[in-house]
Scaffold this motif. Structure first.
Motif, PDB file in Angstrom:
ATOM      1  N   HIS A 103      -7.917 -22.534  -3.907  1.00 22.80           N
ATOM      2  CA  HIS A 103      -8.989 -21.307  -4.385  1.00 22.80           C
ATOM      3  C   HIS A 103      -9.081 -20.187  -3.402  1.00 22.80           C
ATOM      4  O   HIS A 103      -9.241 -19.146  -3.900  1.00 22.80           O
ATOM      5  CB  HIS A 103     -10.406 -21.800  -4.993  1.00 22.80           C
ATOM      6  N   TYR A 104      -9.261 -20.772  -1.974  1.00 22.77           N
ATOM      7  CA  TYR A 104      -9.707 -19.822  -0.967  1.00 22.77           C
ATOM      8  C   TYR A 104      -8.279 -19.099  -0.618  1.00 22.77           C
ATOM      9  O   TYR A 104      -8.630 -17.790   0.123  1.00 22.77           O
ATOM     10  CB  TYR A 104     -10.333 -20.672   0.010  1.00 22.77           C
ATOM     11  N   GLY A 105      -7.343 -19.606  -0.739  1.00 21.90           N
ATOM     12  CA  GLY A 105      -6.219 -18.697  -0.415  1.00 21.90           C
ATOM     13  C   GLY A 105      -5.845 -17.469  -1.260  1.00 21.90           C
ATOM     14  O   GLY A 105      -5.359 -16.391  -1.157  1.00 21.90           O
ATOM     15  N   SER A 106      -6.442 -17.626  -2.852  1.00 24.59           N
ATOM     16  CA  SER A 106      -5.954 -16.787  -3.702  1.00 24.59           C
ATOM     17  C   SER A 106      -7.142 -15.883  -3.854  1.00 24.59           C
ATOM     18  O   SER A 106      -8.041 -15.788  -2.852  1.00 24.59           O
ATOM     19  CB  SER A 106      -6.081 -17.532  -5.138  1.00 24.59           C
ATOM     20  N   VAL A 107      -7.467 -15.110  -4.649  1.00 18.52           N
ATOM     21  CA  VAL A 107      -8.264 -14.268  -4.578  1.00 18.52           C
ATOM     22  C   VAL A 107      -9.337 -13.935  -5.976  1.00 18.52           C
ATOM     23  O   VAL A 107      -9.139 -14.335  -7.054  1.00 18.52           O
ATOM     24  CB  VAL A 107      -7.749 -12.713  -4.414  1.00 18.52           C
ATOM     25  N   ILE A 118     -11.937  -8.066   2.111  1.00 17.55           N
ATOM     26  CA  ILE A 118     -12.540  -8.719   0.725  1.00 17.55           C
ATOM     27  C   ILE A 118     -11.411  -9.701   0.084  1.00 17.55           C
ATOM     28  O   ILE A 118     -11.828 -10.776  -0.445  1.00 17.55           O
ATOM     29  CB  ILE A 118     -12.836  -7.674   0.099  1.00 17.55           C
ATOM     30  N   LEU A 119     -10.242  -9.234   0.079  1.00 18.61           N
ATOM     31  CA  LEU A 119      -9.213  -9.923  -0.581  1.00 18.61           C
ATOM     32  C   LEU A 119      -9.163 -11.323  -0.165  1.00 18.61           C
ATOM     33  O   LEU A 119      -9.255 -12.512  -0.700  1.00 18.61           O
ATOM     34  CB  LEU A 119      -7.998  -9.397  -0.796  1.00 18.61           C
ATOM     35  N   ALA A 120      -8.827 -11.620   1.282  1.00 19.07           N
ATOM     36  CA  ALA A 120      -8.808 -12.758   2.066  1.00 19.07           C
ATOM     37  C   ALA A 120      -9.917 -13.459   1.942  1.00 19.07           C
ATOM     38  O   ALA A 120      -9.770 -14.921   1.865  1.00 19.07           O
ATOM     39  CB  ALA A 120      -8.460 -12.509   3.375  1.00 19.07           C
ATOM     40  N   GLY A 121     -11.020 -12.872   1.916  1.00 17.32           N
ATOM     41  CA  GLY A 121     -12.507 -13.626   1.945  1.00 17.32           C
ATOM     42  C   GLY A 121     -12.892 -14.122   0.681  1.00 17.32           C
ATOM     43  O   GLY A 121     -13.742 -15.076   0.406  1.00 17.32           O
ATOM     44  N   SER A 122     -12.388 -13.606  -0.363  1.00 16.99           N
ATOM     45  CA  SER A 122     -12.549 -14.010  -1.752  1.00 16.99           C
ATOM     46  C   SER A 122     -12.072 -15.266  -1.990  1.00 16.99           C
ATOM     47  O   SER A 122     -11.037 -15.734  -1.685  1.00 16.99           O
ATOM     48  CB  SER A 122     -12.444 -12.794  -2.787  1.00 16.99           C
ATOM     49  N   ALA A 123     -12.658 -15.882  -3.273  1.00 20.38           N
ATOM     50  CA  ALA A 123     -11.962 -17.156  -3.822  1.00 20.38           C
ATOM     51  C   ALA A 123     -12.027 -16.977  -5.386  1.00 20.38           C
ATOM     52  O   ALA A 123     -12.528 -16.339  -6.009  1.00 20.38           O
ATOM     53  CB  ALA A 123     -12.957 -18.275  -3.677  1.00 20.38           C
TER      54      ALA A 123
HETATM   55 NA    NA Z   1      -8.904 -15.522  -0.541  1.00 24.49          NA
END
Ligand code: NA
Ligand code: AMP
Ligand code: AMP
Ligand code: AMP
Ligand code: NA
Ligand code: NA
Lengths: 318, 103, 103, 318, 103, 318
Positions: free
Chosen positions: F101-105, F263-268
């Motif tokens: 989940h945390y690798g994705s966006v 924002i993309l990298a930080g989002s889940a």
């Molecule tokens: Na992410």
């Protein structure tokens, strides 16, 4: 023949939906929304037609178009029935049910056609919406008559059926919105125009996305769709559409309206008629008539049929 | 504890446009109380279906009625001729209820 | 084949705003596991209803719990006083489950 | 008295819906959409009110209107209760439940009224949205108190009920949107204005179409609606609306706001109060109170009530 | 009255994304006819859930199939290993049907 | 760091939803509408990105951003997995599922970020939408690989899973709309622009209202959310977001795009990945990964994360 329209977003969304369904994506539009978008499109087109007729006033041409539309809806099922029986090898009940679909019309095919015609600078007359509404139901009576001659036991009292058919939600909404548009006129329509005009094409995109999904899924799962009836589902729109163009030009309509007449005649119903058939001919196979109408004829019309009828109309009225 | 009485639970899977007719037919044999429940899709002899269609002509609903053995028999008898022509699926099972008079 | 054990299946048709209360009452007699299912409409002593209303005050949901005979009895006892005042419809039937410990 | 508003599309769609349902058409709006349109309308009206109060600042008149609204919501159920018991022949529980509906308000009646008043060039003040929100719940307490004096066994703890009532979704959304509109102000509202303003009247059309369907279907199936209570469902809005107009003009509001006050007082709840009654007085008959509020009072107000309260307000403030 | 025959009613509560897999598995043991019904929410060992989520990953549907005793046993046997890993709830009950050949 | 964005209506609606759910209001948005708003937002952002890339043409920077995005999606799950195993005390299956989940966006976090960045005058480049789409799925493969090394029995054939993941509805719609926007270009987009642009922010408001309700309800009912994993659900976005900002500035993007990268990298993810995990790792606890992603990380990012990544991006690119 110009296929530019094929690259308009509206059609591309249809293609996207079909591609997603063929690839077995789980993309789907909630049913409640799909139905609501359908209600929205019918309301918007009804209002627009009413407002235009309010502005233009009634004419003899309008009457001619209305009568021609009703006549076509009544008569087109007959050759279709014969072809479905002889070539399609269907029994009388299924042939009658399918024939009724091809005499009637598809609101979304019409709406898409109006968009394409508008973009080409030849919008059809506002009263064509009334013709659309008038063409929805006569074919149901013709189709039932054909099926029953062939032995379908109609236990349903005829009055009931007539009521259920004429009061089908889509017919009521289309006619009602047309009347409201006519009463309101341009001025009364102005305050609600932003909602019904600005959103129209965008909603049509999402709706056609869903239609693409539905058509492709139905095609994939269609068991009763033999090669013969699939072929008929391609021939009917071409022939009926050509007849529509001929009739439209015979009564002297403008090129845009002639094209719209062809689109109406060539299209097949997938709302009012299936609902009526489920009630009046429950023995007929819904998998068959919905596959023909939704999964073959609709995609054909939206992609190739509309440009073809338009081209024909331009030639015939030139 | 209150008295549990035995009743019959009848379920009929029917195409949405025809549901009104099943309700009317049941009422004509005295089964006036019922509940309709939604469905999402399925498959049978006639192939697979889902409810994602615009026309709604092939959506199905589940008619559920709890009634006495006697009325259940009348209802089954009334429905039997329609099973084939209307493509109905009919299920009957036993159920217990409190306040038997209501069913 | 795994062992099938016998349990009671309790279904309660309840107005949507009151469903929370049924869930709480069931939990208070130890029936904490349940599933809610939607309904579309129906008719009973109190007339016909459909779920097409804005207010939602008359929409109904079906509470379904599978539990032991003993807990089922407690639940029925707890619900009985509400049947009339809250307009509940209660159905009890037999059901078999695998992994009986879960129910 | 001007009935021009009756021919605006908004009202015509209500009439179309009612006509379709009386004719037993199968036209219907998916429930999820109807609920969403209701959420949209409440959010839009809440935001708009908040933005306007942010612009105008707080005034003593605002406070007076708020207090008068709360007082009316508390007090209007009492005469209604007496009439329902004596003339309507209802038991205390049902009389209390119905009375609570008439002390409270209908958001959509208010919204329709605001449209009509705006079209007549006399828009009510922005803070009337806050008055609307304030009037939703006090009547619930009054109605319950009346019902319980009459013997309704309230097993529900009072705290629970108060929470459930004050936190009814519609109340929370209306108040929340008002506060957000107030915080955002004109500038913060600008980017979201297209969605909440351009679509507003169109959504209202489709929503009233659905209300017409629902009201007419409910009227047709209403078993518990005796002639006496149906008559009361026509008298209550007239009397309560007149009281509202009187109070509004007594505290010195402008004509538009006085009319809005009349519309609020004359309207009956069909969202927050039914939900609260189902919880607090489950023994009361929802078929009765929803039929009165939705199937009689709402159609009356939307068609005849609004022009009447407007006419009264214009006369009184002239 | 037509002949009622006895069949087994199998219900499986399954996460929506996994429903396709249950359908396929049932088909592989010969149970090809089924109906899917929606649910609203519930609670079990794994806590409470409702269907109001965007992702749909935790929405559940009820798979319903009526079949013969023998096929029911094959289906239960096929499903048993998944009960734990896929978090399924399985219910089996008796039901009567007309036109037994169809089930 | 500027927290002005916290007072924009978009964020305030999120707060309203969360507050309503914490107060146990019965406010709710019908599921069908929530899903449709999600489809609408994805279509709109996809179209917009495609139209912009059509206008700007392909560049090397675009390619660099795409490759960096895919690499991040593949690699970010690894440190997350280790932290979840060691500090979070999860088993390999749940740690792998959460890590994916945390690798994705999260599409909505991105959309909200784009709004905030646009309001600050630093809109990210159009191709960031393509980066968003590309980052959705690689992490699923990484997460599964991590989980299976730890012993998860993958009975599902790998081909099937790859298809189901790549053809997840949200991925198909985002990519498809991007392609349609690219084909249509500015001119083809113009007729549908009113629907997809004018409504965008308003829909985002209502959608975030619903996300607030869902996040808060999920937090309240989350059983499996220990203090340790909740802490990780706050640390992951901060660290991953910082890594995203660093990578974005390393490949030389403009400040707005760098912030978007953060924002993309930080989002889940809360759509594509949960669906894939339910299929590929049914033994993993959806209550856990949805609580972390939806109920902790999403609210953090929407309120504090976006301003933080923006601040970081401005400093780093200054
Ligand atoms: Na992410
Ligand atoms: N044995 C069964 N168990 C559950 N549902 C069934 C069964 N047979 C048929 N159905 C349902 O009834 C519908 C119509 O069945 P059929 O007439 O066999 O096509 C199917 O599409 C299923 O939804
Ligand atoms: N015998 C029954 N079978 C199925 N549903 C019933 C039955 N009786 C009542 N119901 C349902 O329960 C609701 C309330 O019942 P009543 O309290 O009798 O009005 C009805 O509207 C039906 O939806
Ligand atoms: N005894 C039961 N009765 C009805 N539904 C149940 C029961 N046990 C579990 N469920 C449903 O199955 C879901 C998953 O159960 P579990 O695996 O125990 O969390 C629950 O959330 C309920 O919706
Ligand atoms: Na035709
Ligand atoms: Na009132």
């Amino acid at each position: 023949m110009s296929f530019d329209a094929l690259f308009s977003p509206v059609i591309l969304f249809f293609v996207l939906g079909a591609a997603a369904a063929f690839a077995r994506s789980d993309l789907s539009v909630p049913e409640a929304i799909a139905k609501s978008m359908s209600l929205y499109l019918m309301t918007a087109i009804g209002l627009k037609g009413g407002v235009e007729v309010n502005a233009s006033g009634f004419t003899m041409q309008m009457l001619a178009a209305a009568l021609a539309g009703v006549a076509l809806s009544f008569l087109l099922p007959l050759p279709a029935f014969i072809a479905l029986r002889r070539f399609g090898k269907l029994d009388a009940i299924n042939a009658g049910a399918v024939a009724a679909h091809y005499g009637s019309v598809s609101v979304v095919t019409f709406v898409t056609g109006v968009e394409v015609l508008g973009a080409r600078g030849m919008p059809p007359a506002g009263y064509m919406v009334a013709v659309l509404a008038l063409m929805e139901t006569p074919s149901i009576i013709a189709g039932l008559w054909l099926a029953r001659r062939g032995g379908a036991g109609g236990k349903q009292p005829a009055g009931d059926l007539l009521r259920e058919t004429l009061l089908n939600g889509s017919v009521v909404l289309l006619v009602g919105s047309f009347v409201i548009g006519f009463i309101a006129g341009k001025q009364g329509f102005a305050p609600i125009a932003p909602f019904f005009e600005a959103g129209f094409r965008g909603v049509l995109c999402l709706f056609l996305l869903d239609m693409g999904l539905i058509a492709a899924r139905r095609l994939r799962e269609a068991r009763s769709l033999t090669g013969r009836v699939a072929l008929l589902a391609l021939i009917f729109p071409i022939l009926n559409g050509a007849i529509g163009v001929a009739v439209g030009s015979a009564i002297g309509l403008d090129a845009g309206s002639v094209a719209a007449f062809g689109i109406l005649a060539g299209s097949a119903s997938y709302i009012a008629v299936p609902a009526a058939m489920r009630l009046a001919l429950p023995q007929a196979d819904p998998g068959l008539y919905l596959a023909m109408s939704l999964a073959v004829t609709f995609p054909f019309n939206v992609t190739l049929g509309i440009p073809f009828f338009t081209w024909l109309a331009v030639r015939v009225t030139a | 504890m209150m008295q549990l009485v035995s009743r019959r639970r009848i379920e009929v899977l029917v195409d949405a446009p025809l549901a009104r007719r099943i309700v009317a037919m049941a009422a004509s044999v005295g089964v006036t109380r019922y509940t309709l429940m939604p469905t999402l899709g399925g498959a049978g002899e006639g192939g697979a279906w889902t409810d994602d269609q615009i026309s709604g002509a092939q959506a199905k609903v589940m008619y559920l009625a709890v009634t006495t053995q006697q009325k259940a028999e009348s209802l089954i008898e009334a429905l039997t001729p329609l099973l084939e022509s209307h493509g109905l699926i009919l299920m009957i099972s036993d159920v217990n209820v409190v306040r038997g008079g209501k069913f």
